[in-house]
Write a protein that holds these residues in place. Sequence first.
Motif, PDB file in Angstrom:
ATOM      1  N   LEU A  14      66.318  91.385  16.186  1.00 32.52           N
ATOM      2  CA  LEU A  14      66.294  90.001  17.911  1.00 32.52           C
ATOM      3  C   LEU A  14      65.063  89.367  17.464  1.00 32.52           C
ATOM      4  N   ILE A  15      65.708  88.090  17.431  1.00 31.89           N
ATOM      5  CA  ILE A  15      64.007  87.381  18.115  1.00 31.89           C
ATOM      6  C   ILE A  15      64.387  86.425  19.329  1.00 31.89           C
ATOM      7  N   CYS A  16      63.157  86.804  20.030  1.00 30.94           N
ATOM      8  CA  CYS A  16      63.028  86.178  21.156  1.00 30.94           C
ATOM      9  C   CYS A  16      61.553  85.175  21.801  1.00 30.94           C
ATOM     10  N   GLY A  17      62.290  84.583  22.355  1.00 28.42           N
ATOM     11  CA  GLY A  17      60.717  83.487  23.020  1.00 28.42           C
ATOM     12  C   GLY A  17      61.224  82.280  23.319  1.00 28.42           C
ATOM     13  N   ASP A  18      59.418  81.364  23.154  1.00 22.46           N
ATOM     14  CA  ASP A  18      59.519  79.904  23.778  1.00 22.46           C
ATOM     15  C   ASP A  18      59.171  79.283  22.706  1.00 22.46           C
ATOM     16  N   PHE A  19      60.344  78.433  21.925  1.00 19.87           N
ATOM     17  CA  PHE A  19      59.945  78.071  20.390  1.00 19.87           C
ATOM     18  C   PHE A  19      59.696  77.044  20.448  1.00 19.87           C
ATOM     19  N   ASN A  20      60.013  76.391  21.239  1.00 20.19           N
ATOM     20  CA  ASN A  20      59.252  74.864  21.249  1.00 20.19           C
ATOM     21  C   ASN A  20      59.394  73.628  20.022  1.00 20.19           C
ATOM     22  N   ILE A  21      60.604  74.132  19.868  1.00 21.54           N
ATOM     23  CA  ILE A  21      61.863  73.176  19.217  1.00 21.54           C
ATOM     24  C   ILE A  21      63.051  73.348  19.877  1.00 21.54           C
ATOM     25  N   ALA A  22      63.924  72.001  20.263  1.00 20.11           N
ATOM     26  CA  ALA A  22      65.041  72.560  20.527  1.00 20.11           C
ATOM     27  C   ALA A  22      65.758  71.587  18.851  1.00 20.11           C
ATOM     28  N   HIS A  23      66.808  72.595  18.961  1.00 16.35           N
ATOM     29  CA  HIS A  23      67.765  72.531  17.020  1.00 16.35           C
ATOM     30  C   HIS A  23      68.408  71.005  16.706  1.00 16.35           C
ATOM     31  N   LYS A  24      69.775  71.220  17.928  1.00 16.12           N
ATOM     32  CA  LYS A  24      70.435  70.043  17.518  1.00 16.12           C
ATOM     33  C   LYS A  24      70.366  68.990  19.085  1.00 16.12           C
ATOM     34  N   PRO A  25      70.960  67.912  18.859  1.00 15.67           N
ATOM     35  CA  PRO A  25      71.209  66.980  19.812  1.00 15.67           C
ATOM     36  C   PRO A  25      71.679  67.459  21.428  1.00 15.67           C
ATOM     37  N   LEU A  26      72.591  68.509  21.261  1.00 13.06           N
ATOM     38  CA  LEU A  26      72.631  68.297  22.573  1.00 13.06           C
ATOM     39  C   LEU A  26      72.367  69.731  23.206  1.00 13.06           C
ATOM     40  N   ASP A  27      70.719  69.881  22.631  1.00 11.51           N
ATOM     41  CA  ASP A  27      70.243  71.486  23.286  1.00 11.51           C
ATOM     42  C   ASP A  27      69.148  70.428  23.984  1.00 11.51           C
ATOM     43  N   LEU A  28      69.166  68.601  23.880  1.00 14.00           N
ATOM     44  CA  LEU A  28      68.276  67.929  25.278  1.00 14.00           C
ATOM     45  C   LEU A  28      68.832  66.436  25.623  1.00 14.00           C
ATOM     46  N   ALA A  29      68.128  66.236  26.966  1.00 14.92           N
ATOM     47  CA  ALA A  29      69.081  64.980  27.129  1.00 14.92           C
ATOM     48  C   ALA A  29      69.277  64.056  26.566  1.00 14.92           C
ATOM     49  N   ASN A  30      67.799  63.714  25.771  1.00 20.20           N
ATOM     50  CA  ASN A  30      67.571  62.475  25.510  1.00 20.20           C
ATOM     51  C   ASN A  30      66.639  62.278  24.055  1.00 20.20           C
ATOM     52  N   PRO A  31      67.772  63.409  23.402  1.00 18.73           N
ATOM     53  CA  PRO A  31      67.335  62.769  21.901  1.00 18.73           C
ATOM     54  C   PRO A  31      66.858  61.788  21.239  1.00 18.73           C
ATOM     55  N   LYS A  32      67.459  61.085  20.933  1.00 18.30           N
ATOM     56  CA  LYS A  32      67.065  59.617  20.542  1.00 18.30           C
ATOM     57  C   LYS A  32      65.162  59.555  20.907  1.00 18.30           C
ATOM     58  N   LYS A  33      65.073  59.688  22.294  1.00 16.42           N
ATOM     59  CA  LYS A  33      63.197  59.296  22.689  1.00 16.42           C
ATOM     60  C   LYS A  33      62.736  60.740  22.070  1.00 16.42           C
ATOM     61  N   ALA A  34      63.004  61.830  22.104  1.00 15.36           N
ATOM     62  CA  ALA A  34      62.684  63.270  21.274  1.00 15.36           C
ATOM     63  C   ALA A  34      62.042  63.190  20.470  1.00 15.36           C
ATOM     64  N   SER A  35      63.301  62.208  19.563  1.00 15.55           N
ATOM     65  CA  SER A  35      63.171  62.476  18.384  1.00 15.55           C
ATOM     66  C   SER A  35      61.458  62.372  16.941  1.00 15.55           C
ATOM     67  N   LYS A  36      60.719  61.612  18.226  1.00 14.71           N
ATOM     68  CA  LYS A  36      59.703  61.181  17.464  1.00 14.71           C
ATOM     69  C   LYS A  36      58.408  61.548  18.307  1.00 14.71           C
TER      70      LYS A  36
END
Length: 262
Positions: free
Chosen positions: A152-174
């Motif tokens: 079992l792995i937990c923590g702050d991965f500092n990565i959002a994996h999929k577009p539904l995991d953040l509000a503004n994926p297009k802007k954040a992709s850079k």
Amino acid sequence: MTMNILSWNVNGLRARYNNGHLNWLQDENPDIFCLQEIKATEDQVKETLNGFDDYYSFYSSSTVTPGFSGVAIYSKIKPNKVVDSFGDGKYKEEGRILLAEFNDFILLNIYFPSGANSDKNIQAKMLHHKLMFYDRFLNLTESLSSSYEKVLICGDFNIAHKPLDLANPKKASKKPGFLQVERALIDRLIAQGYTDTFREFTQDPYHYTWWSNMYNLREKNIGMRLDHFFATCNLKDNIKSAYTRPEIMGSDHCPIGVEIQI
């Protein structure tokens, strides 16, 4: 036996305690809770915190930059073994890793590097460091999964994996946190046989674990799901629920948790 295990990037453990932001945790009384960014040494924590005497506690603090990073595990069950590196001493000095071996599973609590900085030259170095850290992490997880360990792995991965995991994926992709090269790291973890426990229970959007402190973004729920619980497939059926706790305030991250049947 059903265990409640929580994870939270507290962004300063002593500050959270002094401001009363840990009161809910004492009321919740989880079996295990894992913290990231405690920003303190073991001695500093023990001089400050009260109310967690029922737990065995373990810490890893940065010796490179005091007051930065740091992780902790509090557990009512005594682990058989706890190490503060990937097993070879690598990255131990950064205070990012705790691996606890229990009878029924291995628990990894990790605060991954962010890779972000306003200075582009510094950011390039930080992102390289993040990728190297992940590469070492993925070597370990591959070894554990190929040995049929329950992990079992937990923590702050500092990565959002999929577009539904953040509000503004297009802007954040850079920007670091949602770069394709980073998202591919989570793909590698899943390919090794690990599952995103939260997504086993919901595919709905708008579930985030981090919000910038600027522009009332938390109130508007404009955030990213950067904090995760991953489990090996041989442990997946033991996970009875996975959830976020956005109502818990104090840090720029919210707690996340799983209920696991052991």
